[in-house]
Each structure stands twice: as structure tokens, then as C-alpha cells.
Design an enzyme around this catalytic site. Structure first.
Site, PDB file in Angstrom:
ATOM      1  NE  ARG A 245      69.093  13.266  67.925  1.00 13.01           N
ATOM      2  CZ  ARG A 245      68.138  13.966  68.531  1.00 13.01           C
ATOM      3  NH1 ARG A 245      68.456  15.052  69.235  1.00 13.01           N
ATOM      4  NH2 ARG A 245      66.871  13.583  68.455  1.00 13.01           N
ATOM      5  CE  LYS A 272      66.976  12.913  63.374  1.00 13.01           C
ATOM      6  NZ  LYS A 272      66.959  11.463  63.705  1.00 13.01           N
ATOM      7  NE  ARG A 338      69.826  10.106  71.147  1.00  6.62           N
ATOM      8  CZ  ARG A 338      69.039  11.097  71.561  1.00  6.62           C
ATOM      9  NH1 ARG A 338      69.467  11.909  72.521  1.00  6.62           N
ATOM     10  NH2 ARG A 338      67.844  11.281  71.039  1.00  6.62           N
ATOM     11  CG  HIS A 362      62.963  11.117  70.781  1.00  7.20           C
ATOM     12  ND1 HIS A 362      62.722   9.917  71.399  1.00  7.20           N
ATOM     13  CD2 HIS A 362      64.220  11.015  70.267  1.00  7.20           C
ATOM     14  CE1 HIS A 362      63.777   9.124  71.270  1.00  7.20           C
ATOM     15  NE2 HIS A 362      64.700   9.776  70.588  1.00  7.20           N
ATOM     16  CE1 TYR A 372      50.108  20.211  80.514  1.00  5.06           C
ATOM     17  CE2 TYR A 372      50.853  18.153  79.507  1.00  5.06           C
ATOM     18  CZ  TYR A 372      50.276  18.827  80.569  1.00  5.06           C
ATOM     19  OH  TYR A 372      49.891  18.141  81.679  1.00  5.06           O
TER      20      TYR A 372
END
Length: 410
Positions: A245, A272, A338, A362, A372
Site C-alpha cells: 500500500r 491496515k 497493487r 489481505h 496456515y
């Protein structure tokens, strides 16, 4: 005899306090200093008590008698006027402490320190600014007196200026403050809960992004020819390789970057999703960072402000650089790197979608799944970072059609 205004005005101070009686327990206490204090004498459970009801002339004789009668009505209903006065003072203080302004400040302070859910610095500044727009209308109001119409009226002023997204976000923040008041037992329910749909919905604007392979090559060549301020060019060159970002890039610090280990670890407070993010660096990205290092290393911000090294470059710098290169805001933005990476990496079909999502930082609401994926796709992300930079180099060369290279070519 009942008191008169003339008698009160003519009452002179003496060496000691003295009383001028009226009727039904009301009297005026004249102080040696000249002050004249209204008192009501009454009994509760056989015990004599006195209630202060103001000073003369601020409280007139007629008003003093009215306050005496109010106190007698309280006594008739089984209440102690002195106790009720103390309670009123406590309620008044609570109301002063529980204004929308006070609770907003308390809520914002909490969100800045809210652990894993804490606001990022930029989010905090923006949120506090938007809430400040409500203060002229709501700031001094006790939280319990705010009604839906009060909030809507204040929000409509923002909406009326055409700032539809700001109005939407401000309503969300106002509701968050009111729900916080509910959670802290200072409000029964959120009065904004029924205001959904009251505002004009803003048109969703997507970040401008170049996602066509040929045009990506054109953009990369344009960046290489950039003739503006040096840090800006290097930031523009690094951005497509790391596709973080914009705020994460401009707030990067040398203490976070291990050039020998080809790894950039962005701390949670800058992310974020409020989780640390590991960014593997390709050979090309390391080389570009080393070039910046000669100018701004070894400590502080990687991309400092041109005015002072104690602050990062402006949030508008990269976008301004793109405008200078001739790219309009609906064509390419700092955030668009992005979308560029996401689109082309997914189109290549060579990488697991979860690895791409992890590279983009994300969030994943499932903590077990997130843990995981962090481990399962790290090696793939290392390979993908180098593959992506190699592919960008091929696009930069300018061929009309550039096939996706094999993963083995990394």
C-alpha cells in the site's frame, strides 16, 4: 413579618452573620462581607436541616419563595431536598462529562490504543477530522439527549457540500461513538441505527490502475525516464516490485529492511490489518533499495520528506509523479500498482490465489486459516517475488506480446 425587597436592600452587614426571616422556613442570611444568602430551614425525621437556594440579588425574593415551595413539594413526596440537590449536581457533572464531544474524544483515544484493532495513524487523523465536523451541532449535547434528527441534520451539512463519501463515513463514526456509549453504560441504544439508507449513496470509485501487459511496459519505461525529484523516481521504480500500500511504502524505515536477507518486515502498527507483513525482496528490488540507501540510509525513513528527514514523503508525492508522467487519476494511481500485480499474477495461472492474497496482505478472518497460509505459501511467495520482477523486466523491454515466463526461469 414577611420579607420585602426594600428590607432586603436596606439590610447592612454586621460583625456577625444574622438572619432575616420570611415564612415557611425561608430566611436570608446576611454575611459580614455583605453577601446575602437564601436558605430554607426544614426537618427530616425530626432533624433540622438547611438548604441553600442561591444568593440575593441573583435570586430575587419571588424566585426564592418559588424554590422554597419546590423544596416543600419534595418533602411532601418523601424526598430530602438537600440530597436531591447533591444528586442534581452529580447528574449535571455526568452530563458535562458525557457530551458527544467528550465521548468522541474518549472513543478516539481507545481506538488509537486498541491492540490488534487499533487505528493506523492516518486512519486516526482522518476519523478525528470527520468527527470534528459534527462538533458545532452535537459536541455540547449530552449523549442521552441526542436524537436521530440531530445526527442526520449534522450529516446533511456534509452531504450538502457534495462530500458523499465523507458523509457516509462520518455517519459510521458517529454511530460507532454512540455504540461505544451504549457499551460503557452511558446510553440505552444507538439513535442512528434507523438512519441507514437516509444518505445519498456515493458512486464507487476504483483506483486507477494499468493492468494491460503492454501498457505496463509503457508505464515502466516512462518511470525510468522520470526527471523529477530523485526519491520520487526511486519510489516509483520500487512500487511495482513490492506492490505494498502507498502508505506502507512511504513510511518504510531502514530498520525494517534487511537487504542482505532480501526481506522487508512491515510492523503491525503500519499495516491496515494490524498484523506484521513480510515482503520478500527480489534481486531487482534489493538493487533499487541499495540505490536509495546511498542517499537516505542507514537510519530513518527510506523515503523522507524533502523538507525534513524526520517525516516521510508526502502521501501525494507518488501520485503527483504519475500525473507528471501524463497518467490521469483514472488511469494510474499509487494504489494501482497493487491492482496491476494482482491482475497479472492471477492471469498467469502460475501461483496459488492464496499466495497472491498473502502477498497483497489481505486479511483472513479465520485465524487458523491465516496462520496456515502464512506458512504454507512462504516458499511460493519467495519464488513469486523473483518471477514477478523478472516479468516486469521483460515488459519493460517493450515487446508487443510478452508471454508469462515459466516458474522454473526464476
Amino acid at each position: 413579618m414577611a420579607l420585602t425587597d426594600i428590607a432586603i436592600r436596606n439590610a447592612k452587614p454586621r460583625a456577625k452573620p444574622y438572619k432575616l426571616g420570611d415564612a415557611l422556613g425561608l430566611f436570608l442570611l446576611v454575611q459580614p462581607t455583605g453577601g446575602k444568602l437564601w436558605r430554607v430551614k426544614y426537618r427530616v425525621d425530626g432533624k433540622e436541616k438547611k438548604l441553600g437556594i442561591g444568593t440575593y440579588p441573583e435570586v430575587s425574593l419571588g424566585e426564592a419563595r418559588k424554590r422554597r415551595d419546590d423544596a416543600r413539594e419534595m418533602m411532601a413526596s418523601g424526598k430530602d431536598p438537600s440530597r436531591e440537590k447533591r444528586r442534581s449536581k452529580v447528574r449535571a457533572k455526568l452530563e458535562a462529562d458525557n457530551t458527544f464531544s467528550a465521548i468522541s474524544a474518549e472513543y478516539c483515544k481507545k481506538r488509537r490504543r486498541d491492540g490488534a484493532k487499533a487505528w493506523a495513524p492516518a486512519t486516526a487523523v482522518r476519523s478525528e477530522y470527520l468527527l470534528s465536523l459534527l462538533m458545532p451541532a452535537l459536541g455540547a449535547m449530552p449523549i442521552g439527549e441526542i436524537e436521530p434528527a440531530d445526527v442526520l441534520g449534522a450529516i446533511r451539512k456534509i452531504e450538502g457540500k457534495g462530500n458523499l463519501e465523507s458523509a457516509r463515513r462520518t455517519l459510521q463514526l458517529a454511530s460507532a461513538v454512540l455504540r461505544y456509549a451504549v457499551a460503557t453504560a452511558r446510553l440505552a441504544s444507538d439513535p442512528t441505527r434507523d438512519l441507514r439508507g437516509a444518505l445519498i449513496a456515493p458512486t464507487v470509485k476504483h483506483y486507477g490502475a494499468v493492468t494491460d501487459a503492454k501498457r505496463v511496459g509503457e508505464l515502466l519505461r516512462a518511470i525510468d525516464g522520470y526527471e523529477g525529484q530523485g526519491y520520487t523516481k526511486l519510489a516509483l521504480q520500487i512500487a511495482p516490485h513490492v506492490f505494498v500500500r502507498p502508505g506502507e511504502l512511504r513510511h518504510a524505515e531502514w530498520s525494517e529492511i534487511d537487504l542482505d536477507g532480501a526481506l522487508w518486515i512491515i510492523p503491525a502498527e503500519k499495516m491496515k490489518m494490524r498484523k506484521p507483513h513480510h515482503v520478500p525482496l527480489s534481486r531487482q528490488a534489493v538493487a533499487l533499495f541499495r540505490e536509495v540507501y546511498t542517499a537516505t540510509g542507514p537510519a530513518g525513513y527510506v523515503f523522507p520528506s524533502i523538507r525534513t528527514r524526520t517525516r516521510p514523503m508526502s502521501e501525494n508525492t507518488i501520485n503527483a509523479g504519475l500525473r507528471r508522467l501524463g497518467y490521469a487519476s483514472d488511469e494510474m494511481t499509487a494504489h494501482g500498482f497493487r491492482a496491476m500485480a494482482s491482475t497479472l499474477l492471477n492471469e498467469s495461472g502460475k501461483w496459488h490465489p492464496d499466495a497472491i492474497e498473502r502477498a497483497l496482505a489481505h486479511g483472513d478472518s479465520d485465524k487458523v486459516r491465516a496462520a496456515y497460509h502464512r506458512g504454507a505459501h512462504w516458499q511460493e511467495r519467495l519464488e513469486m517475488a523473483q518471477w514477478w520482477s523478472n516479468y516486469l523486466d521483460q515488459l519493460r523491454k517493450g515487446a508487443d506480446i510478452v508471454p508469462f515466463p515459466n516458474r522454473e526461469a526464476v
